[in-house]
Scaffold this motif. Structure first.
Motif, PDB file in Angstrom:
ATOM      1  N   GLU A 118      65.796 -11.434 115.751  1.00  0.00           N
ATOM      2  CA  GLU A 118      66.680 -11.560 115.349  1.00  0.00           C
ATOM      3  C   GLU A 118      66.892 -11.711 114.133  1.00  0.00           C
ATOM      4  O   GLU A 118      66.613 -13.152 113.461  1.00  0.00           O
ATOM      5  CB  GLU A 118      68.084 -12.689 115.790  1.00  0.00           C
ATOM      6  N   HIS A 119      68.062 -11.481 113.177  1.00  0.00           N
ATOM      7  CA  HIS A 119      68.584 -11.444 111.826  1.00  0.00           C
ATOM      8  C   HIS A 119      69.328 -10.843 111.126  1.00  0.00           C
ATOM      9  O   HIS A 119      69.776  -9.843 111.879  1.00  0.00           O
ATOM     10  CB  HIS A 119      66.844 -11.778 110.391  1.00  0.00           C
ATOM     11  N   GLN A 120      70.402 -11.100 110.363  1.00  0.00           N
ATOM     12  CA  GLN A 120      71.773 -10.410 109.583  1.00  0.00           C
ATOM     13  C   GLN A 120      72.389 -10.607 108.123  1.00  0.00           C
ATOM     14  O   GLN A 120      71.829 -11.929 107.959  1.00  0.00           O
ATOM     15  CB  GLN A 120      72.831 -10.508 110.307  1.00  0.00           C
ATOM     16  N   HIS A 238      75.897  -4.881 117.233  1.00  0.00           N
ATOM     17  CA  HIS A 238      75.048  -5.994 117.306  1.00  0.00           C
ATOM     18  C   HIS A 238      74.662  -6.344 118.236  1.00  0.00           C
ATOM     19  O   HIS A 238      74.053  -7.422 118.908  1.00  0.00           O
ATOM     20  CB  HIS A 238      74.712  -5.793 115.659  1.00  0.00           C
ATOM     21  N   ARG A 239      76.535  -7.601 117.820  1.00  0.00           N
ATOM     22  CA  ARG A 239      76.551  -9.011 118.601  1.00  0.00           C
ATOM     23  C   ARG A 239      77.592  -8.456 119.364  1.00  0.00           C
ATOM     24  O   ARG A 239      78.729  -7.984 118.877  1.00  0.00           O
ATOM     25  CB  ARG A 239      76.442  -9.902 117.975  1.00  0.00           C
ATOM     26  N   GLY A 272      81.395 -15.356 110.641  1.00  0.00           N
ATOM     27  CA  GLY A 272      80.077 -14.615 110.166  1.00  0.00           C
ATOM     28  C   GLY A 272      79.066 -13.987 111.125  1.00  0.00           C
ATOM     29  O   GLY A 272      78.164 -13.380 110.911  1.00  0.00           O
ATOM     30  N   ARG A 273      78.764 -13.945 112.143  1.00  0.00           N
ATOM     31  CA  ARG A 273      78.484 -13.356 113.011  1.00  0.00           C
ATOM     32  C   ARG A 273      78.671 -11.583 112.077  1.00  0.00           C
ATOM     33  O   ARG A 273      79.338 -10.717 112.250  1.00  0.00           O
ATOM     34  CB  ARG A 273      78.335 -13.481 114.067  1.00  0.00           C
ATOM     35  N   LEU A 274      77.371 -10.619 112.116  1.00  0.00           N
ATOM     36  CA  LEU A 274      77.809  -9.044 112.248  1.00  0.00           C
ATOM     37  C   LEU A 274      77.751  -8.583 113.649  1.00  0.00           C
ATOM     38  O   LEU A 274      76.334  -8.510 113.599  1.00  0.00           O
ATOM     39  CB  LEU A 274      76.142  -8.524 111.089  1.00  0.00           C
ATOM     40  N   VAL A 275      77.918  -8.315 113.783  1.00  0.00           N
ATOM     41  CA  VAL A 275      78.459  -7.493 114.597  1.00  0.00           C
ATOM     42  C   VAL A 275      78.595  -5.580 114.594  1.00  0.00           C
ATOM     43  O   VAL A 275      77.691  -5.488 116.011  1.00  0.00           O
ATOM     44  CB  VAL A 275      79.925  -7.720 115.004  1.00  0.00           C
ATOM     45  N   ALA A 276      78.764  -5.306 113.763  1.00  0.00           N
ATOM     46  CA  ALA A 276      78.378  -3.871 114.493  1.00  0.00           C
ATOM     47  C   ALA A 276      78.295  -3.581 113.046  1.00  0.00           C
ATOM     48  O   ALA A 276      79.170  -4.206 112.009  1.00  0.00           O
ATOM     49  CB  ALA A 276      80.179  -3.294 114.992  1.00  0.00           C
ATOM     50  N   SER A 277      78.055  -2.491 112.622  1.00  0.00           N
ATOM     51  CA  SER A 277      77.294  -1.021 111.119  1.00  0.00           C
ATOM     52  C   SER A 277      78.272  -0.006 111.446  1.00  0.00           C
ATOM     53  O   SER A 277      78.420   0.894 112.590  1.00  0.00           O
ATOM     54  CB  SER A 277      76.590  -1.632 110.375  1.00  0.00           C
ATOM     55  N   THR A 278      78.385   0.475 110.291  1.00  0.00           N
ATOM     56  CA  THR A 278      79.186   2.312 110.583  1.00  0.00           C
ATOM     57  C   THR A 278      78.626   2.781 109.288  1.00  0.00           C
ATOM     58  O   THR A 278      78.024   2.299 107.817  1.00  0.00           O
ATOM     59  CB  THR A 278      80.336   2.356 110.456  1.00  0.00           C
ATOM     60  N   ALA A 279      78.691   4.336 109.811  1.00  0.00           N
ATOM     61  CA  ALA A 279      78.095   5.039 108.078  1.00  0.00           C
ATOM     62  C   ALA A 279      79.095   6.451 108.406  1.00  0.00           C
ATOM     63  O   ALA A 279      79.414   6.963 109.607  1.00  0.00           O
ATOM     64  CB  ALA A 279      76.629   5.262 108.072  1.00  0.00           C
ATOM     65  N   GLN A 280      79.883   6.891 107.454  1.00  0.00           N
ATOM     66  CA  GLN A 280      80.208   8.137 107.711  1.00  0.00           C
ATOM     67  C   GLN A 280      79.325   8.762 106.125  1.00  0.00           C
ATOM     68  O   GLN A 280      80.121   8.221 105.128  1.00  0.00           O
ATOM     69  CB  GLN A 280      81.567   7.638 108.085  1.00  0.00           C
TER      70      GLN A 280
END
Length: 293
Positions: A118-120, A238-239, A272-280
């Motif tokens: 795990e990393h972010q 992600h989380r 500060g936890r990265l919970v999701a990512s998106t692209a569009q």
């Protein structure tokens, strides 16, 4: 009278017609056609409803293509294909249909809980939402001068509250680099079900994203000669997170060309936890001699 949050949860709660067939309603939020986030959230809800409840698996990614504009006045049927149920992962393909035509193809993958490396990337250093003033409402005399579609959009009372770290005047947008950070959350608490929060985040992830690609060009959706529409949408979970607590949407746009803009987003919780990512990628077209409508 129901609240906007209750209405949104009802919107994402689909009617089951058959084992793999669902029906959802549409809601006018001020856009000309069905809001893309609504179709994403409903399609994910349909996919989640076909998983084995005895072996929990959480959505970790979705990829969707918007094929046609959705009609706000008509329901949407969601047909789910149970593509695969493996030892660790499940895959579902969803087709959203209106008037016999597909308006969205979506593939979603689900994974049972598993530990591993795990990393972010760190959250950008920005003010906390409590230190940012809410955006002021437009004066009635200003609102009256706007195109009808914009009046409906800005006058709505939505289920999410947004606080922009670096606000932009959408009516007279300056040119600036294609980056923005926006805090957002539901305006009232909701239940604990993780699958509900994932559907809610899928819905909310379509706000703000493509607009970032307009920043270097000094244009915005609010202008009557600007046409914008989502073409595709990808999302990775992600989380764990809650959509009724503040989340930071950190967005950039690396490229725009041939009337298309690409935007990427990272969603952090307030810790500060990265919970999701998106692209569009989406259509951004400036039309000459357009009239407000």
């Amino acid at each position: 009278m129901t609240s906007p949050v209750s209405e949104l949860i009802e919107l994402l709660s689909l009617e089951r017609l058959e084992d793999n067939l669902f029906r959802g309603q549409s809601r006018d939020i001020g856009t000309k056609y069905v809001f893309g986030g609504q179709v994403l959230g409903q399609a994910l809800s349909a996919a989640q409803a076909t998983l084995d409840e005895d072996e929990p698996r959480a959505a970790h990614s979705l990829h969707g293509y918007f094929l046609r504009a959705g009609n706000i006045e008509a329901p949407i049927v969601y047909m789910v294909d149970r593509t695969r149920d493996g030892g660790s992962f499940s895959v579902r393909r969803v087709t959203a249909i209106q008037h016999g035509q597909p308006i969205l193809f979506l593939a979603a993958s689900f994974q049972k809980e598993e530990s591993g490396a795990e990393h972010q990337l760190s959250m950008p250093e920005v003010p906390m939402p409590e230190d940012i003033d809410p955006s002021p409402a437009l004066a009635p005399e200003v609102l009256a001068t706007l195109p009808t579609k914009v009046q409906r959009w800005v006058s709505r009372q939505g289920p999410f509250e947004f606080r922009h770290v670096y606000p932009r005047d959408e009516l007279n947008p300056p040119k600036r680099p294609p980056f923005q950070q926006v805090w957002f959350k539901l305006s009232e608490p909701v239940g604990d079900a993780p699958e509900l929060h994932r559907a809610l985040l899928a819905y909310a992830s379509d706000f703000q994203l493509l607009g970032t690609a307009t920043f270097p060009h000094g244009i915005s959706y609010y202008q009557p000669n600007v046409q914008m529409a989502s073409l595709d949408h990808a999302m990775w979970f992600h989380r764990p997170f809650r959509t009724d607590d503040w989340l930071l949407y950190s967005i950039d746009s690396p490229s725009a060309q041939q009337s298309r803009g690409l935007a990427r987003g990272m969603v952090y919780d307030r810790h500060g936890r990265l919970v999701a990512s998106t692209a569009q990628e989406g259509l951004i077209r400036v039309v000459r001699d357009a009239k407000g409508s």
